[in-house]
Design an enzyme around this catalytic site. Sequence first.
Site, mmCIF file in Angstrom:
data_model
loop_
_atom_site.group_PDB
_atom_site.id
_atom_site.type_symbol
_atom_site.label_atom_id
_atom_site.label_comp_id
_atom_site.label_asym_id
_atom_site.label_seq_id
_atom_site.Cartn_x
_atom_site.Cartn_y
_atom_site.Cartn_z
ATOM 1 N N ARG A 21 -64.737 30.173 46.791
ATOM 2 C CA ARG A 21 -64.435 28.726 46.673
ATOM 3 C C ARG A 21 -65.490 27.967 45.866
ATOM 4 N NH1 ARG A 21 -62.573 29.139 52.191
ATOM 5 N NH2 ARG A 21 -60.333 29.423 52.094
ATOM 6 N N LYS A 61 -64.907 21.763 31.721
ATOM 7 C CA LYS A 61 -63.533 22.251 31.598
ATOM 8 C C LYS A 61 -63.604 23.765 31.509
ATOM 9 C CE LYS A 61 -60.876 18.602 29.334
ATOM 10 N NZ LYS A 61 -60.184 18.215 28.095
ATOM 11 N N GLU A 80 -66.119 20.957 15.156
ATOM 12 C CA GLU A 80 -66.281 20.138 16.377
ATOM 13 C C GLU A 80 -67.435 19.147 16.207
ATOM 14 O OE1 GLU A 80 -64.223 20.176 18.927
ATOM 15 O OE2 GLU A 80 -63.392 22.189 19.180
ATOM 16 N N LYS A 93 -70.910 13.902 24.061
ATOM 17 C CA LYS A 93 -69.983 14.489 25.043
ATOM 18 C C LYS A 93 -70.410 14.103 26.460
ATOM 19 C CE LYS A 93 -67.134 18.223 26.431
ATOM 20 N NZ LYS A 93 -66.469 19.470 26.117
ATOM 21 N N GLU A 147 -60.714 13.313 32.629
ATOM 22 C CA GLU A 147 -59.808 12.905 31.553
ATOM 23 C C GLU A 147 -58.664 12.006 32.031
ATOM 24 O OE1 GLU A 147 -59.355 15.882 28.451
ATOM 25 O OE2 GLU A 147 -57.372 15.076 28.022
ATOM 26 N N ARG A 169 -62.027 10.422 28.017
ATOM 27 C CA ARG A 169 -62.343 11.814 27.647
ATOM 28 C C ARG A 169 -61.350 12.354 26.623
ATOM 29 N NH1 ARG A 169 -64.747 16.837 31.209
ATOM 30 N NH2 ARG A 169 -64.715 18.302 29.482
ATOM 31 N N ASN A 204 -60.404 14.791 22.054
ATOM 32 C CA ASN A 204 -59.299 15.574 21.494
ATOM 33 C C ASN A 204 -58.889 15.086 20.108
ATOM 34 O OD1 ASN A 204 -59.132 17.194 23.776
ATOM 35 N ND2 ASN A 204 -57.853 15.703 24.827
ATOM 36 N N HIS A 249 -56.869 17.307 17.872
ATOM 37 C CA HIS A 249 -56.375 18.438 18.663
ATOM 38 C C HIS A 249 -54.852 18.501 18.774
ATOM 39 C CE1 HIS A 249 -60.558 18.987 19.568
ATOM 40 N NE2 HIS A 249 -60.323 19.996 20.378
ATOM 41 N N HIS A 301 -53.489 22.024 18.022
ATOM 42 C CA HIS A 301 -52.789 22.895 18.977
ATOM 43 C C HIS A 301 -51.460 23.379 18.408
ATOM 44 C CE1 HIS A 301 -55.354 21.257 22.523
ATOM 45 N NE2 HIS A 301 -55.941 22.239 21.871
ATOM 46 N N HIS A 359 -60.025 28.008 16.265
ATOM 47 C CA HIS A 359 -59.851 26.706 16.913
ATOM 48 C C HIS A 359 -60.580 25.591 16.153
ATOM 49 C CE1 HIS A 359 -59.361 23.750 20.098
ATOM 50 N NE2 HIS A 359 -60.665 23.542 20.070
HETATM 51 P P1 NAD Z 1 -65.527 33.018 20.911
HETATM 52 O O1 NAD Z 1 -66.119 32.902 22.244
HETATM 53 O O2 NAD Z 1 -64.345 33.908 20.755
HETATM 54 O O3 NAD Z 1 -66.658 33.443 19.878
HETATM 55 C C1 NAD Z 1 -66.307 33.682 18.524
HETATM 56 C C2 NAD Z 1 -66.778 35.077 18.062
HETATM 57 O O4 NAD Z 1 -68.180 35.023 17.863
HETATM 58 C C3 NAD Z 1 -66.527 36.196 19.067
HETATM 59 O O5 NAD Z 1 -66.087 37.324 18.364
HETATM 60 C C4 NAD Z 1 -67.904 36.443 19.667
HETATM 61 O O6 NAD Z 1 -68.066 37.781 20.091
HETATM 62 C C5 NAD Z 1 -68.806 36.139 18.524
HETATM 63 N N1 NAD Z 1 -70.152 35.666 18.853
HETATM 64 C C6 NAD Z 1 -70.497 34.816 19.843
HETATM 65 N N2 NAD Z 1 -71.804 34.507 19.735
HETATM 66 C C7 NAD Z 1 -72.282 35.191 18.689
HETATM 67 C C8 NAD Z 1 -73.553 35.266 18.059
HETATM 68 N N3 NAD Z 1 -74.596 34.535 18.483
HETATM 69 N N4 NAD Z 1 -73.694 36.087 16.986
HETATM 70 C C9 NAD Z 1 -72.628 36.804 16.518
HETATM 71 N N5 NAD Z 1 -71.401 36.752 17.048
HETATM 72 C C10 NAD Z 1 -71.237 35.952 18.125
HETATM 73 O O7 NAD Z 1 -65.053 31.615 20.326
HETATM 74 P P2 NAD Z 1 -65.699 30.153 20.293
HETATM 75 O O8 NAD Z 1 -65.331 29.614 18.974
HETATM 76 O O9 NAD Z 1 -67.103 30.135 20.730
HETATM 77 O O10 NAD Z 1 -64.856 29.402 21.425
HETATM 78 C C11 NAD Z 1 -63.471 29.218 21.318
HETATM 79 C C12 NAD Z 1 -62.916 28.998 22.706
HETATM 80 O O11 NAD Z 1 -63.506 27.825 23.268
HETATM 81 C C13 NAD Z 1 -61.409 28.768 22.717
HETATM 82 O O12 NAD Z 1 -60.842 29.559 23.736
HETATM 83 C C14 NAD Z 1 -61.280 27.281 23.057
HETATM 84 O O13 NAD Z 1 -60.089 27.006 23.770
HETATM 85 C C15 NAD Z 1 -62.496 27.068 23.912
HETATM 86 N N6 NAD Z 1 -62.952 25.665 23.991
HETATM 87 C C16 NAD Z 1 -63.206 25.152 25.217
HETATM 88 C C17 NAD Z 1 -63.664 23.860 25.342
HETATM 89 C C18 NAD Z 1 -64.004 23.312 26.699
HETATM 90 O O14 NAD Z 1 -64.286 22.108 26.819
HETATM 91 N N7 NAD Z 1 -64.050 24.127 27.736
HETATM 92 C C19 NAD Z 1 -63.873 23.071 24.206
HETATM 93 C C20 NAD Z 1 -63.605 23.627 22.948
HETATM 94 C C21 NAD Z 1 -63.147 24.938 22.847
HETATM 95 N N1 GLY Z 2 -63.126 19.702 24.440
HETATM 96 C C1 GLY Z 2 -62.538 18.570 25.072
HETATM 97 C C2 GLY Z 2 -63.126 18.216 26.398
HETATM 98 O O1 GLY Z 2 -64.037 18.850 26.869
HETATM 99 O O2 GLY Z 2 -62.660 17.314 27.020
#
Ligand code: NAD
Ligand code: GLY
Length: 375
Positions: free
Chosen positions: A126, A148, A190, A232, A242, A246, A250, A253, A257, A271
Amino acid sequence: MTAAPHSLVRVDLPGRAYDIEIGPGLLGHAGARIAPLMRNRRVAVVTDSTVAALHLDRLRAGLAAAGLSMEALELPPGEATKGWPQFSRTVEWLLAEKVERNDVVIAFGGGVIGDLVGFAASVLRRGVRFVQIPTTLLAQVDSSVGGKTGINAPQGKNLIGAFHQPALVLADTALLSTLPRRDLLAGYGEVVKYGLLGDADFFDWLEVNGPALAGGDQAALIHAVTRSCQMKAEIVMRDETEQGDRALLNLGHTFCHALEAATGYSDRLLHGEGVAIGCALAFETSARLGLSSQEEPGRVRAHLHAMGMRKDLSDIPGDLPDAGALLALMAQDKKVLDGKLRFVLARGIGAAFLTSEVPRAVVMDVLTQALARRS
Ligand code: NAD
Ligand code: GLY
């Protein structure tokens, strides 16, 4: 630019406040930062195999320097990991590692690992605390902050999840030196978003310093990650779940999306690339509606172009559906309320706002013209 010191941003949520530390070399101090959060001396780390091969030994050494030992689970890299199979594997591994309510789990990777591990931490017993050590630019400026967490469903992205704030975020900007350029620039999408949505001076600064940042200049990276996290944090402190403001995060976005869905969440479009293109389209929509000047969409695109980034639908390889089909994909967005599309538009650079009053015909027009630029 000259070397800058590490910086600190506080996310001051009542009862769940935490620090974001930003700077090169923080991995070496991870143990000293995390030990005060812990009762015992063992941490569970979840990462992906790419990050593990590059950086896990240094995290282990950084933890050991403060007397902490670690066990690690390495998941496959990539968006496909953010689903039920790897999620259950992670929860079962954390249980097998006997992670208890007072323990701390570390998410060591990009947004995929941060989102999945944060969600696992939110449901394990939990709720256990977790530390984000983001390793991509996207994760350092966005996904590791704000709580998130979640995974994707066959029905769509991020449809299963929870709000669960981390106990600490350590953004070691030196880790970004191993990031492929395409991922770095996607994360920069971003960063640009923050300037466009709420800080025109920051956008001015990016126009000048973006190339140095993309070249790995640590002072520029620290400034950009810090300013992004400050913005942020301010928004999350006003509206954690949100209900209003918040949604400004987006910007771009709704378009993004739809484009991600149209390209099958594949590496045809990352993304952050979709966010950058989406921001340009949101500014174009704003100009069409007479909300912002006609020059601003051009200025946004010019900066993305100067950075060598994707900036328009013509930069997405392969086929795309027609404007009507893209609009239908937008209608499946989580932001749709009572059947009305909600957009983040702008009265100018740095002046975004949320609206449900966007005529579908205008969006159709923007998309039709953008698709026409592909031929
Ligand atoms: P990811 O985690 O897939 O990383 C991208 C690639 O980079 C992967 O292949 C990873 O292995 C590699 N990598 C990571 N760090 C590295 C480093 N230091 N050196 C070399 N390679 C490295 O993708 P991302 O772009 O970091 O994140 C995308 C995800 O984030 C999506 O799923 C998206 O929905 C999510 N997201 C979430 C939020 C939120 O608020 N929670 C906000 C924006 C995006
Ligand atoms: N990436 C959008 C949020 O965290 O609200």
